[in-house]
Motif scaffolding. Structure first.
Motif, short mmCIF file in Angstrom:
data_model
loop_
_atom_site.label_atom_id
_atom_site.label_comp_id
_atom_site.label_asym_id
_atom_site.label_seq_id
_atom_site.Cartn_x
_atom_site.Cartn_y
_atom_site.Cartn_z
N LEU A 1 39.27 -88.64 -80.99
CA LEU A 1 39.22 -90.05 -80.59
C LEU A 1 37.85 -90.35 -79.99
CD1 LEU A 1 42.68 -90.60 -78.87
CD2 LEU A 1 42.01 -91.17 -81.20
N THR A 2 37.38 -91.56 -80.23
CA THR A 2 36.11 -91.97 -79.63
C THR A 2 36.38 -92.47 -78.20
OG1 THR A 2 36.37 -94.24 -80.31
CG2 THR A 2 35.28 -92.76 -81.88
N GLY A 3 35.30 -92.63 -77.45
CA GLY A 3 35.43 -93.13 -76.09
C GLY A 3 36.13 -94.49 -76.05
N VAL A 4 35.80 -95.35 -77.01
CA VAL A 4 36.39 -96.69 -77.02
C VAL A 4 37.89 -96.61 -77.33
CG1 VAL A 4 36.37 -98.94 -78.19
CG2 VAL A 4 34.21 -97.79 -77.60
N LEU B 1 35.95 -97.25 -68.53
CA LEU B 1 35.14 -96.94 -69.72
C LEU B 1 34.30 -95.68 -69.49
CD1 LEU B 1 34.33 -97.74 -72.56
CD2 LEU B 1 32.52 -99.17 -71.59
N ALA B 2 33.73 -95.58 -68.29
CA ALA B 2 32.93 -94.39 -67.98
C ALA B 2 33.81 -93.13 -68.04
CB ALA B 2 32.30 -94.52 -66.59
N PHE B 3 35.04 -93.25 -67.53
CA PHE B 3 35.97 -92.12 -67.57
C PHE B 3 36.33 -91.78 -69.02
CE2 PHE B 3 40.48 -90.60 -67.06
CZ PHE B 3 40.17 -89.39 -66.47
N ALA B 4 36.56 -92.84 -69.82
CA ALA B 4 36.91 -92.62 -71.23
C ALA B 4 35.79 -91.89 -71.96
CB ALA B 4 37.18 -93.98 -71.91
N ALA C 1 36.04 -88.32 -73.85
CA ALA C 1 35.64 -88.12 -75.25
C ALA C 1 34.69 -86.93 -75.38
CB ALA C 1 34.98 -89.39 -75.79
N GLN C 2 33.89 -86.73 -74.34
CA GLN C 2 32.95 -85.58 -74.37
C GLN C 2 33.59 -84.30 -73.84
OE1 GLN C 2 29.74 -86.98 -71.91
NE2 GLN C 2 29.34 -88.70 -73.26
N ARG C 3 34.89 -84.39 -73.55
CA ARG C 3 35.65 -83.25 -73.02
C ARG C 3 35.05 -82.75 -71.71
NH1 ARG C 3 39.05 -81.94 -77.19
NH2 ARG C 3 38.31 -82.40 -79.27
N GLN C 4 34.52 -83.68 -70.93
CA GLN C 4 33.95 -83.30 -69.64
C GLN C 4 34.79 -83.82 -68.47
OE1 GLN C 4 29.87 -84.60 -69.80
NE2 GLN C 4 29.27 -82.94 -71.14
N ALA C 5 35.99 -84.30 -68.78
CA ALA C 5 36.90 -84.76 -67.72
C ALA C 5 38.32 -84.48 -68.20
CB ALA C 5 36.70 -86.26 -67.46
N SER C 6 39.26 -84.54 -67.25
CA SER C 6 40.66 -84.29 -67.60
C SER C 6 41.47 -85.56 -67.37
CB SER C 6 41.20 -83.16 -66.72
OG SER C 6 42.61 -83.16 -66.78
N ILE C 7 42.40 -85.84 -68.28
CA ILE C 7 43.23 -87.04 -68.15
C ILE C 7 44.05 -87.00 -66.86
CG2 ILE C 7 45.14 -86.06 -69.51
CD1 ILE C 7 44.02 -89.73 -69.39
N GLU C 8 44.29 -85.78 -66.34
CA GLU C 8 45.06 -85.64 -65.09
C GLU C 8 44.35 -86.33 -63.92
OE1 GLU C 8 47.98 -84.39 -65.15
OE2 GLU C 8 47.78 -83.79 -67.24
N ASP C 9 43.06 -86.59 -64.05
CA ASP C 9 42.32 -87.22 -62.94
C ASP C 9 42.62 -88.71 -62.79
OD1 ASP C 9 41.22 -84.80 -62.41
OD2 ASP C 9 39.38 -85.16 -63.53
N ALA D 1 50.32 -92.49 -73.03
CA ALA D 1 48.87 -92.26 -73.20
C ALA D 1 48.53 -90.82 -72.85
CB ALA D 1 48.09 -93.22 -72.31
N LYS D 2 49.23 -90.30 -71.82
CA LYS D 2 48.98 -88.91 -71.41
C LYS D 2 49.30 -87.96 -72.57
CE LYS D 2 49.67 -87.84 -66.76
NZ LYS D 2 50.52 -87.51 -65.66
N ARG D 3 50.44 -88.25 -73.23
CA ARG D 3 50.85 -87.40 -74.35
C ARG D 3 49.79 -87.44 -75.45
NH1 ARG D 3 55.83 -88.66 -73.66
NH2 ARG D 3 55.74 -90.47 -75.02
N THR D 4 49.40 -88.65 -75.82
CA THR D 4 48.40 -88.80 -76.89
C THR D 4 47.09 -88.11 -76.52
OG1 THR D 4 49.35 -90.97 -77.26
CG2 THR D 4 47.27 -90.50 -78.36
N LEU D 5 46.66 -88.37 -75.30
CA LEU D 5 45.38 -87.81 -74.88
C LEU D 5 45.49 -86.33 -74.58
CD1 LEU D 5 44.20 -90.75 -72.66
CD2 LEU D 5 43.28 -90.05 -74.86
N GLY D 6 46.68 -85.89 -74.18
CA GLY D 6 46.88 -84.46 -73.93
C GLY D 6 46.69 -83.68 -75.21
N GLU D 7 47.26 -84.19 -76.32
CA GLU D 7 47.07 -83.53 -77.61
C GLU D 7 45.60 -83.53 -77.97
OE1 GLU D 7 49.61 -85.58 -80.33
OE2 GLU D 7 51.40 -84.95 -79.23
N GLU D 8 44.99 -84.67 -77.68
CA GLU D 8 43.57 -84.82 -77.98
C GLU D 8 42.73 -83.83 -77.16
OE1 GLU D 8 40.22 -86.37 -79.64
OE2 GLU D 8 42.32 -86.57 -80.22
N ALA D 9 43.20 -83.61 -75.92
CA ALA D 9 42.40 -82.75 -75.03
C ALA D 9 42.67 -81.27 -75.24
CB ALA D 9 42.70 -83.12 -73.57
N ALA D 10 43.66 -80.94 -76.09
CA ALA D 10 43.93 -79.52 -76.35
C ALA D 10 42.64 -78.87 -76.83
CB ALA D 10 45.02 -79.37 -77.41
#
Ligand code: SF4
Length: 445
Positions: free
Chosen positions: A3-6, A26-29, A33-41, A49-58
């Protein structure tokens, strides 16, 4: 595709509340996207959204662990192409091959050499991490005997059992069931039987391919057979091919989110010419091999490969540090000198080495300055008179020294007056600026 940042931004609450530590959603997104942050934050994100992004963050490269207990090693989970983008997570595993055609005494001696390979460098313990037990005989009894020997001499030690016939490997695997071995040697011909065996014995599975295309087909088929913990040998043997294939695999996994190649890479580099072997191994370490298989244990080879791996896998954003405490060098009595420095590893090892060279038993107080060297820590306000005084008081060293004299580095001579105010009853002596002057300084006292 990742997924892109947007696209990620659209899934966030868009309240710009800053609870995640970023000024806007947006900054967090973008960081996600760069895998430099965790959705848990983000505490306010929806479960969906957590589920979708969790898969993305695997992690784009699946984690695989071999071995049990403190010697177990994990591979994969890498997030970046270049370590300065973030860091590399799991150092390359060095495995040494033992053939099942080797006499038992030779095999036992090699296992002993591997177990004794550990050395300490800059405060870290480095070693050969795994044994690669290969079925050269083509028969089950010799492999079984070799695996039994390894399991007895090194319980829980990571084992890679290399065979291409599941019926031959089956008995051997019985000795290490529950110890998470890696069964290595599945290919297009034997895939189904090797998958079945890996499943039955709780092993991860190493796939041997002739190309990246075949590797991606094999991983998909292995998954369909119910085996997810996979390691890939893409078939590259020459240094240039290893560099090319490993880079393509890492890029495909990270940049294209191409799951079929998102697995740790095993690179066999064994050669008759051990100098060449070591050179080819360095390519694997620098470029993404999770396991490098060597032909033997040699101290010179270990030193070179351990130092390289340590350098590549050091987090570039975190200076190497040693523990904050008062170190005894030699057997200091109450009258022995007490020196202070910061906990940057290099600073510590250089200063401690020079104190040792002086042959004057001493105490070296090492203060936590987040791994900064003396001058940098002073400039950053982490090595100040107030903080040094607090550390010395809390360390309890006062009860061990008779003369209450503290020797500070010459570079921070400016602190001596303030320190004498903060450390009542202490004499502050300014030591040398450079560590190499320490022996003469200590001997002349
Ligand atoms: S915590 Fe969540 S809602 Fe708040 S700014 Fe960060 S991403 Fe946006």
């Amino acid at each position: 595709m990742a997924l892109t940042g947007v696209q990620i931004f659209k899934l966030l609450p868009k309240t710009n509340c800053k609870k995640c530590g970023y000024p806007t959603c947006l900054a967090f997104a973008m960081k996600l996207a760069q895998r430099q942050a965790s959705i848990e934050d983000c505490p306010d994100v929806s479960e969906e959204a957590k589920r979708t992004l969790g898969e993305e963050a695997a992690p784009p490269i699946r984690p695989v662990t071999i071995g049990m207990g403190e010697k177990a090693v994990t591979m994969g989970e890498e997030m970046v192409l270049f370590r300065h983008d973030k860091k590399f997570f799991h150092p390359t595993v060095y495995a040494v091959q033992i053939k099942d055609t080797a006499p038992e005494a030779d095999a036992a001696a090699t296992i002993d050499e591997v177990l004794a390979s550990e050395m300490e460098r800059v405060g870290q313990h480095l070693r050969i991490d795994a044994l690669y037990l290969s079925n050269e005989s083509g028969e089950s009894a010799p492999l079984e005997a070799l695996v039994k020997l390894a399991a007895e001499k090194a319980p829980g030690f990571p084992l890679i059992i290399a065979a291409t016939d599941a019926s031959v490997a089956s008995e051997a695997l019985a000795y290490v069931e529950g110890s998470k071995p890696l069964l290595f040697g599945a290919n297009a011909e034997n895939l189904e039987s090797m998958c079945r065996l890996a499943r039955e014995k709780g092993a991860s599975l190493g796939l041997v391919a002739k190309s990246l295309e075949e590797a991606s087909e094999l991983t998909e088929k292995a998954k369909a057979h119910g085996v997810e913990d996979l390691v890939i040998d893409p078939g590259a043997r020459k240094a240039g091919e290893i560099l090319r294939d490993n880079t393509l695999m890492r890029r495909a996994a990270l940049k294209k989110n191409f799951k079929p190649l998102g697995y740790p890479i095993l690179t066999p580099v064994q050669r008759d010419d051990e100098m060449l072997e070591t050179l080819v191994a360095t390519v694997g370490v620098c470029k993404y091999s999770s396991i490098v298989v060597l032909s033997s244990v040699k101290k010179w080879k270990s030193l070179a490969l351990f130092a390289l791996r340590q350098n590549i896998y050091t987090d570039p954003q975190v200076p190497m540090q040693v523990e904050q405490k008062v170190y005894n060098i030699g057997e200091p009595d109450g009258a022995a000198p007490l020196m202070i420095t910061t906990n940057f590893s290099l600073t510590y090892f250089i200063v401690a080495g020079e104190v040792e060279n002086s042959k004057v038993p001493s105490r070296l107080a090492v203060m936590d300055c987040e791994g900064l060297s003396v001058l940098t820590a002073w400039a950053a306000g982490k090595f100040t008179a107030t903080k040094i005084a607090q550390f010395i008081k809390e360390s309890g060293v006062e009860n061990e020294v008779a003369n209450k004299e503290l020797i500070i580095p010459g570079y921070v001579a400016i602190l001596s007056g303030a320190l004498e105010d903060k450390l009542e009853g202490w004499k502050i002596t300014v030591g040398p600026r450079e560590a190499n002057a320490i022996p003469a300084f200590l001997k002349s006292r």
